[in-house]
Design a protein around this motif. Structure first.
Motif, PDB file in Angstrom:
ATOM      1  N   GLN A  73       8.795  -7.217   3.757  1.00  0.00           N
ATOM      2  CA  GLN A  73       7.945  -7.216   2.566  1.00  0.00           C
ATOM      3  C   GLN A  73       6.920  -6.087   2.612  1.00  0.00           C
ATOM      4  OE1 GLN A  73       6.294 -11.155   2.630  1.00  0.00           O
ATOM      5  NE2 GLN A  73       8.231 -12.132   2.100  1.00  0.00           N
ATOM      6  N   GLY A  74       6.602  -5.613   3.797  1.00  0.00           N
ATOM      7  CA  GLY A  74       5.618  -4.544   3.938  1.00  0.00           C
ATOM      8  C   GLY A  74       6.232  -3.197   4.249  1.00  0.00           C
ATOM      9  N   ARG A  75       7.494  -3.026   3.939  1.00  0.00           N
ATOM     10  CA  ARG A  75       8.212  -1.803   4.311  1.00  0.00           C
ATOM     11  C   ARG A  75       7.701  -0.554   3.599  1.00  0.00           C
ATOM     12  NH1 ARG A  75      11.651  -5.077   1.701  1.00  0.00           N
ATOM     13  NH2 ARG A  75      12.302  -4.496  -0.381  1.00  0.00           N
ATOM     14  N   PHE A  76       6.933  -0.724   2.548  1.00  0.00           N
ATOM     15  CA  PHE A  76       6.460   0.438   1.809  1.00  0.00           C
ATOM     16  C   PHE A  76       5.226   1.096   2.433  1.00  0.00           C
ATOM     17  CE2 PHE A  76       8.739  -2.123  -1.407  1.00  0.00           C
ATOM     18  CZ  PHE A  76       9.768  -1.219  -1.662  1.00  0.00           C
ATOM     19  N   SER A  77       4.765   0.585   3.567  1.00  0.00           N
ATOM     20  CA  SER A  77       3.618   1.211   4.236  1.00  0.00           C
ATOM     21  C   SER A  77       3.919   2.668   4.573  1.00  0.00           C
ATOM     22  CB  SER A  77       3.229   0.440   5.491  1.00  0.00           C
ATOM     23  OG  SER A  77       4.254   0.497   6.459  1.00  0.00           O
ATOM     24  N   TYR A  78       5.197   2.979   4.771  1.00  0.00           N
ATOM     25  CA  TYR A  78       5.571   4.354   5.109  1.00  0.00           C
ATOM     26  C   TYR A  78       5.272   5.327   3.972  1.00  0.00           C
ATOM     27  CZ  TYR A  78       7.648   2.362   9.228  1.00  0.00           C
ATOM     28  OH  TYR A  78       7.817   1.697  10.408  1.00  0.00           O
ATOM     29  N   ILE A  79       5.227   4.835   2.742  1.00  0.00           N
ATOM     30  CA  ILE A  79       4.850   5.702   1.627  1.00  0.00           C
ATOM     31  C   ILE A  79       3.409   6.165   1.816  1.00  0.00           C
ATOM     32  CG2 ILE A  79       4.417   5.787  -0.870  1.00  0.00           C
ATOM     33  CD1 ILE A  79       6.805   3.835  -1.162  1.00  0.00           C
ATOM     34  N   GLY A  80       2.534   5.239   2.218  1.00  0.00           N
ATOM     35  CA  GLY A  80       1.151   5.604   2.504  1.00  0.00           C
ATOM     36  C   GLY A  80       1.054   6.591   3.659  1.00  0.00           C
ATOM     37  N   THR A  81       1.857   6.348   4.703  1.00  0.00           N
ATOM     38  CA  THR A  81       1.853   7.264   5.851  1.00  0.00           C
ATOM     39  C   THR A  81       2.302   8.652   5.430  1.00  0.00           C
ATOM     40  OG1 THR A  81       2.334   5.429   7.347  1.00  0.00           O
ATOM     41  CG2 THR A  81       2.767   7.638   8.178  1.00  0.00           C
ATOM     42  N   LEU A  82       3.384   8.728   4.656  1.00  0.00           N
ATOM     43  CA  LEU A  82       3.892  10.037   4.224  1.00  0.00           C
ATOM     44  C   LEU A  82       2.896  10.753   3.317  1.00  0.00           C
ATOM     45  CD1 LEU A  82       7.648   9.184   3.599  1.00  0.00           C
ATOM     46  CD2 LEU A  82       6.680  10.563   5.460  1.00  0.00           C
ATOM     47  N   ALA A  83       2.218  10.010   2.446  1.00  0.00           N
ATOM     48  CA  ALA A  83       1.204  10.634   1.589  1.00  0.00           C
ATOM     49  C   ALA A  83       0.058  11.193   2.432  1.00  0.00           C
ATOM     50  CB  ALA A  83       0.678   9.623   0.570  1.00  0.00           C
ATOM     51  N   MET A  84      -0.377  10.426   3.445  1.00  0.00           N
ATOM     52  CA  MET A  84      -1.449  10.922   4.324  1.00  0.00           C
ATOM     53  C   MET A  84      -0.973  12.107   5.157  1.00  0.00           C
ATOM     54  SD  MET A  84      -3.525   7.512   5.529  1.00  0.00           S
ATOM     55  CE  MET A  84      -2.103   6.743   6.295  1.00  0.00           C
TER      56      MET A  84
END
Length: 146
Positions: free
Chosen positions: A121-132
């Motif tokens: 359910q939290g797999r989209f955290s990588y989008i935040g990592t990639l943006a940073m």
């Protein structure tokens, strides 16, 4: 030589950093409570496989411990990207950091049910990592070019 100027909006980056520390603390408290409920003594990091298969509380403890460990493993990268990208792009970076933290909450809640598959359910955290990562690369680029 380039002067580094900290923008006023960098305060948002610091707020996200504080929230990340509170999140880690909350996870640590959850692990402590699960450890007590499952009766897993220190210094053992996890209940062994046979114990976890025989006792659901021990299985849940292992899941919560893994959530906390995974988040701690990723924290240095998160913090470096947050603080670096925030120097030039504080609003975008703070937003990406907050998105990452929200997804870590979903990851934690799902995994902590004792059904590891729900961690997705939290797999989209990588989008935040990639943006940073993107804002950090852009910040470094601007520092080196000027």
């Amino acid at each position: 030589m380039v002067d580094i100027v900290v923008p006023a909006e960098y305060g948002y980056v610091i707020i996200v950093a504080i929230l990340s520390v509170l999140q880690l603390t909350s996870m640590g408290i959850s692990v402590y409570q699960a450890r007590n409920q499952a009766g897993v003594p220190y210094p053992f990091v996890y209940a062994d496989k046979a114990e976890a298969e025989a006792d659901f509380d021990k299985h849940v403890f292992n899941c919560k411990q893994r959530v906390h460990q995974n988040t701690l493993e990723a924290f240095p990268v998160f913090a470096i990207l947050l603080f670096t990208g925030g120097l030039s792009y504080p609003i975008i970076t703070a937003s990406a950091g907050a998105f990452y933290l929200l997804n870590k909450i979903l990851y934690s809640r799902g995994y902590s049910t004792g059904v590891p598959e729900k961690r997705g359910q939290g797999r989209f955290s990588y989008i935040g990592t990639l943006a940073m990562l993107g804002t950090s690369i852009a910040t470094v680029y601007h520092l080196l070019i000027n």
